[in-house]
Design a protein around this motif. Structure first.
Motif, PDB file in Angstrom:
ATOM      1  N   GLY A   1       0.858  -1.295   0.126  1.00 34.52           N
ATOM      2  CA  GLY A   1       0.170  -0.059   0.059  1.00 34.52           C
ATOM      3  C   GLY A   1       0.829   1.070   0.004  1.00 34.52           C
ATOM      4  N   PHE A   2       1.939   1.158   0.776  1.00 32.98           N
ATOM      5  CA  PHE A   2       2.678   2.319   0.805  1.00 32.98           C
ATOM      6  C   PHE A   2       3.586   2.653  -0.452  1.00 32.98           C
ATOM      7  CE2 PHE A   2       2.562   1.723   5.772  1.00 32.98           C
ATOM      8  CZ  PHE A   2       1.835   2.963   5.912  1.00 32.98           C
ATOM      9  N   LEU A   3       3.997   1.496  -0.914  1.00 33.87           N
ATOM     10  CA  LEU A   3       4.862   1.603  -2.182  1.00 33.87           C
ATOM     11  C   LEU A   3       3.942   1.886  -3.465  1.00 33.87           C
ATOM     12  CD1 LEU A   3       6.862  -1.707  -1.980  1.00 33.87           C
ATOM     13  CD2 LEU A   3       7.616   0.474  -1.919  1.00 33.87           C
ATOM     14  N   ASN A   4       2.566   1.647  -3.470  1.00 32.03           N
ATOM     15  CA  ASN A   4       1.677   1.836  -4.482  1.00 32.03           C
ATOM     16  C   ASN A   4       1.595   3.477  -4.443  1.00 32.03           C
ATOM     17  OD1 ASN A   4       1.253  -0.491  -5.641  1.00 32.03           O
ATOM     18  ND2 ASN A   4      -0.452  -0.858  -4.274  1.00 32.03           N
ATOM     19  N   SER A   5       1.497   4.108  -2.949  1.00 31.05           N
ATOM     20  CA  SER A   5       1.369   5.438  -3.069  1.00 31.05           C
ATOM     21  C   SER A   5       2.503   6.144  -3.521  1.00 31.05           C
ATOM     22  CB  SER A   5       1.119   5.819  -1.440  1.00 31.05           C
ATOM     23  OG  SER A   5      -0.243   5.342  -1.128  1.00 31.05           O
ATOM     24  N   ALA A   6       3.744   5.662  -3.101  1.00 29.38           N
ATOM     25  CA  ALA A   6       4.858   6.273  -3.606  1.00 29.38           C
ATOM     26  C   ALA A   6       5.076   6.154  -5.117  1.00 29.38           C
ATOM     27  CB  ALA A   6       6.050   5.492  -2.832  1.00 29.38           C
ATOM     28  N   ARG A   7       4.577   5.226  -5.715  1.00 31.05           N
ATOM     29  CA  ARG A   7       4.612   4.737  -7.105  1.00 31.05           C
ATOM     30  C   ARG A   7       3.799   5.881  -7.992  1.00 31.05           C
ATOM     31  NH1 ARG A   7       1.806   0.030 -10.277  1.00 31.05           N
ATOM     32  NH2 ARG A   7       0.266   1.074  -9.192  1.00 31.05           N
ATOM     33  N   ASN A   8       2.494   6.192  -7.332  1.00 36.94           N
ATOM     34  CA  ASN A   8       1.849   7.066  -7.880  1.00 36.94           C
ATOM     35  C   ASN A   8       2.418   8.577  -7.771  1.00 36.94           C
ATOM     36  OD1 ASN A   8      -0.271   5.094  -8.400  1.00 36.94           O
ATOM     37  ND2 ASN A   8      -1.303   5.356  -6.619  1.00 36.94           N
TER      38      ASN A   8
ATOM     39  N   ASP B   1      14.371  11.445 -11.463  1.00 41.85           N
ATOM     40  CA  ASP B   1      13.011  11.286 -11.330  1.00 41.85           C
ATOM     41  C   ASP B   1      12.844   9.860 -11.928  1.00 41.85           C
ATOM     42  OD1 ASP B   1      12.729  13.472 -10.082  1.00 41.85           O
ATOM     43  OD2 ASP B   1      11.607  14.693 -11.635  1.00 41.85           O
ATOM     44  N   VAL B   2      13.234   9.631 -13.150  1.00 41.58           N
ATOM     45  CA  VAL B   2      13.004   8.131 -13.683  1.00 41.58           C
ATOM     46  C   VAL B   2      13.501   7.012 -13.218  1.00 41.58           C
ATOM     47  CG1 VAL B   2      13.350   6.958 -15.862  1.00 41.58           C
ATOM     48  CG2 VAL B   2      12.336   9.303 -16.262  1.00 41.58           C
ATOM     49  N   LEU B   3      14.769   7.305 -12.517  1.00 43.56           N
ATOM     50  CA  LEU B   3      15.571   6.467 -11.921  1.00 43.56           C
ATOM     51  C   LEU B   3      14.627   6.041 -10.399  1.00 43.56           C
ATOM     52  CD1 LEU B   3      19.042   7.380 -12.169  1.00 43.56           C
ATOM     53  CD2 LEU B   3      18.057   5.486 -13.400  1.00 43.56           C
ATOM     54  N   LYS B   4      14.384   7.076  -9.972  1.00 39.42           N
ATOM     55  CA  LYS B   4      13.499   6.749  -8.603  1.00 39.42           C
ATOM     56  C   LYS B   4      12.390   5.762  -8.944  1.00 39.42           C
ATOM     57  CE  LYS B   4      13.149  11.173  -7.299  1.00 39.42           C
ATOM     58  NZ  LYS B   4      12.525  12.100  -6.749  1.00 39.42           N
ATOM     59  N   HIS B   5      11.514   6.224  -9.983  1.00 42.61           N
ATOM     60  CA  HIS B   5      10.252   5.561 -10.281  1.00 42.61           C
ATOM     61  C   HIS B   5      10.835   4.141 -10.588  1.00 42.61           C
ATOM     62  CE1 HIS B   5       6.244   5.110 -11.805  1.00 42.61           C
ATOM     63  NE2 HIS B   5       6.592   4.494 -12.753  1.00 42.61           N
TER      64      HIS B   5
ATOM     65  N   GLU C   1       9.254   0.775  -8.558  1.00 46.60           N
ATOM     66  CA  GLU C   1       8.779  -0.434  -9.495  1.00 46.60           C
ATOM     67  C   GLU C   1       9.337  -1.613  -9.173  1.00 46.60           C
ATOM     68  OE1 GLU C   1       5.995  -0.682 -10.767  1.00 46.60           O
ATOM     69  OE2 GLU C   1       5.463   1.127 -11.989  1.00 46.60           O
ATOM     70  N   LYS C   2      10.783  -1.759  -9.025  1.00 47.99           N
ATOM     71  CA  LYS C   2      11.484  -2.927  -8.806  1.00 47.99           C
ATOM     72  C   LYS C   2      11.216  -3.532  -7.344  1.00 47.99           C
ATOM     73  CE  LYS C   2      15.963  -5.045  -8.548  1.00 47.99           C
ATOM     74  NZ  LYS C   2      17.399  -4.905  -8.727  1.00 47.99           N
TER      75      LYS C   2
ATOM     76  N   VAL D   1       8.181  -7.260  -3.779  1.00 46.86           N
ATOM     77  CA  VAL D   1       7.302  -7.672  -2.735  1.00 46.86           C
ATOM     78  C   VAL D   1       5.952  -8.391  -3.116  1.00 46.86           C
ATOM     79  CG1 VAL D   1       5.598  -6.683  -0.860  1.00 46.86           C
ATOM     80  CG2 VAL D   1       8.004  -5.521  -1.305  1.00 46.86           C
ATOM     81  N   ASN D   2       5.470  -8.146  -4.396  1.00 49.40           N
ATOM     82  CA  ASN D   2       4.627  -8.733  -4.980  1.00 49.40           C
ATOM     83  C   ASN D   2       4.845 -10.430  -5.284  1.00 49.40           C
ATOM     84  OD1 ASN D   2       2.077  -7.172  -5.497  1.00 49.40           O
ATOM     85  ND2 ASN D   2       3.263  -6.147  -7.026  1.00 49.40           N
ATOM     86  N   LYS D   3       5.954 -10.393  -5.564  1.00 45.32           N
ATOM     87  CA  LYS D   3       6.370 -11.860  -5.734  1.00 45.32           C
ATOM     88  C   LYS D   3       6.341 -12.743  -4.328  1.00 45.32           C
ATOM     89  CE  LYS D   3       9.630 -11.283  -9.390  1.00 45.32           C
ATOM     90  NZ  LYS D   3      11.105 -11.211  -9.932  1.00 45.32           N
ATOM     91  N   LEU D   4       6.497 -11.886  -3.114  1.00 41.58           N
ATOM     92  CA  LEU D   4       6.567 -12.675  -1.874  1.00 41.58           C
ATOM     93  C   LEU D   4       5.154 -12.799  -1.831  1.00 41.58           C
ATOM     94  CD1 LEU D   4       9.285 -10.571   0.104  1.00 41.58           C
ATOM     95  CD2 LEU D   4       9.208 -13.010  -0.479  1.00 41.58           C
ATOM     96  N   ALA D   5       4.462 -11.885  -1.883  1.00 36.60           N
ATOM     97  CA  ALA D   5       2.940 -12.050  -1.822  1.00 36.60           C
ATOM     98  C   ALA D   5       2.421 -13.275  -2.502  1.00 36.60           C
ATOM     99  CB  ALA D   5       1.963 -10.820  -1.920  1.00 36.60           C
TER     100      ALA D   5
END
Length: 314
Positions: free
Chosen positions: A181-188, A261-265, A269-270, A275-279
């Motif tokens: 949830g936090f990572l999704n917010s940071a990604r947005n 900015d692109v590198l941060k994004h 994502e990585k 984390v999605n793989k772990l889930a």
């Protein structure tokens, strides 16, 4: 029917204590491996922290500071090195806290094992007593009933262990969901930043990444517990480690441009993908545990039916 119901009850109690001892022993072994892994990681992180602190000290005073002043980039380099040191220190402190939790788990397991150890000797003594009683019994159902009782005890314990592992898996999945949830917010926020955000977007993104980093420690704890419970069901799980949440990115505010900015994004994502793989692994393992529990309950039902057949009056 058995000749001594009291003896059967004592045997069941001793058997339950033995099963519990086996359960705790497996947990203790898994915890020991986790402690060894964390200690090794912590040793590397402490060395990294010492290196980062030396870098900061060199820029604060000494030849490196003089050269940086001459080159005109001392403040930028010092700010970056300080940020690197802060991140390294946070990771050391996080792993120290995780190690303390694991060591507390190990101590609790050792204490419980000290109490449960005599159960095997008591069980052997009770079995010998029951054997002497059964030798004098001519009831052909006696031995099969005793075997069924032992099988039912094992079945009940197996179901309980499977349910405990499944519950631990739900806890791990919930903890991973918080991180995502936090990572999704940071990604947005990062997506908006690439399109031309600003300082407020950077601050929001930084806050969500810090929150994700804190939540990741709780998720790692939940994964540790899940792995131990899985080992008790006979499932050998490979070491599962949360990916690092790179909170150094706020330093990039000093070098804010489209490339950074692109590198941060991309980094967000990585981390999110890992984390999605772990889930997904936790969910898939949970599905297996549900199937296994259904199989164990079916076997328990079969044993109960056979026991009822033997006990039913002719």
């Amino acid at each position: 029917m058995t000749l001594s119901p009291e003896l059967d009850e004592q045997l069941r109690e001793a058997s339950a204590r033995m099963r519990r001892a086996e359960h705790v022993r497996r947990l203790r072994e898994t915890t020991g491996r986790q402690i060894a892994d964390v200690r090794g990681t912590l040793e590397d992180l402490e060395a990294k922290l010492a290196e980062e602190e030396r870098d900061v000290a060199r820029l604060e005073g000494g030849l490196s500071a003089v050269l940086a002043r001459l080159l005109g980039n001392r403040e930028e380099r010092l700010e970056r090195e300080r940020a690197e040191a802060v991140v390294a220190r946070e990771r050391v402190e996080g792993h120290r806290a995780r190690l303390a939790q694991l060591e507390a788990d190990a101590a609790a397991a050792d204490a419980e094992l000290a109490v449960l150890t005599p159960a095997s000797r008591e069980y052997a003594r009770l079995l010998a007593e029951k054997e002497r009683q059964l030798i004098g019994s001519d009831d052909p159902r006696a031995r099969e009933l005793a075997d069924l009782g032992a099988a039912l005890d094992r079945s009940i314990a197996d179901v309980r262990e499977c349910e405990e592992a499944h519950q631990a898996g739900r806890g791990a999945l919930d903890a991973l969901g918080v991180v995502l949830g936090f990572l999704n917010s940071a990604r947005n926020a990062s997506t908006f930043d690439v399109l031309g955000g600003g300082l407020l977007v950077d601050a929001y993104e930084h806050d969500k990444l810090n929150s994700a980093d804190q939540a990741a420690w709780h998720a790692q704890r939940a994964l540790d517990v899940f792995s131990r419970e899985l080992a008790d069901t006979g499932v050998v799980a490979a070491r599962r480690v949360m990916p690092k949440v790179d909170t150094r990115w706020f330093v990039d505010a000093f070098f804010d441009n489209i490339i950074s900015d692109v590198l941060k994004h991309q980094r967000i994502e990585k981390t999110r993908d890992e984390v999605n793989k772990l889930a997904r692994w936790v969910r898939d393992t949970g599905t297996y545990l549900e199937t296994r529990r259904a199989e164990l309950l079916a076997e328990r039902s079969r044993l109960l039916t056979r026991r009822e057949e033997l006990l039913r009056p002719a």
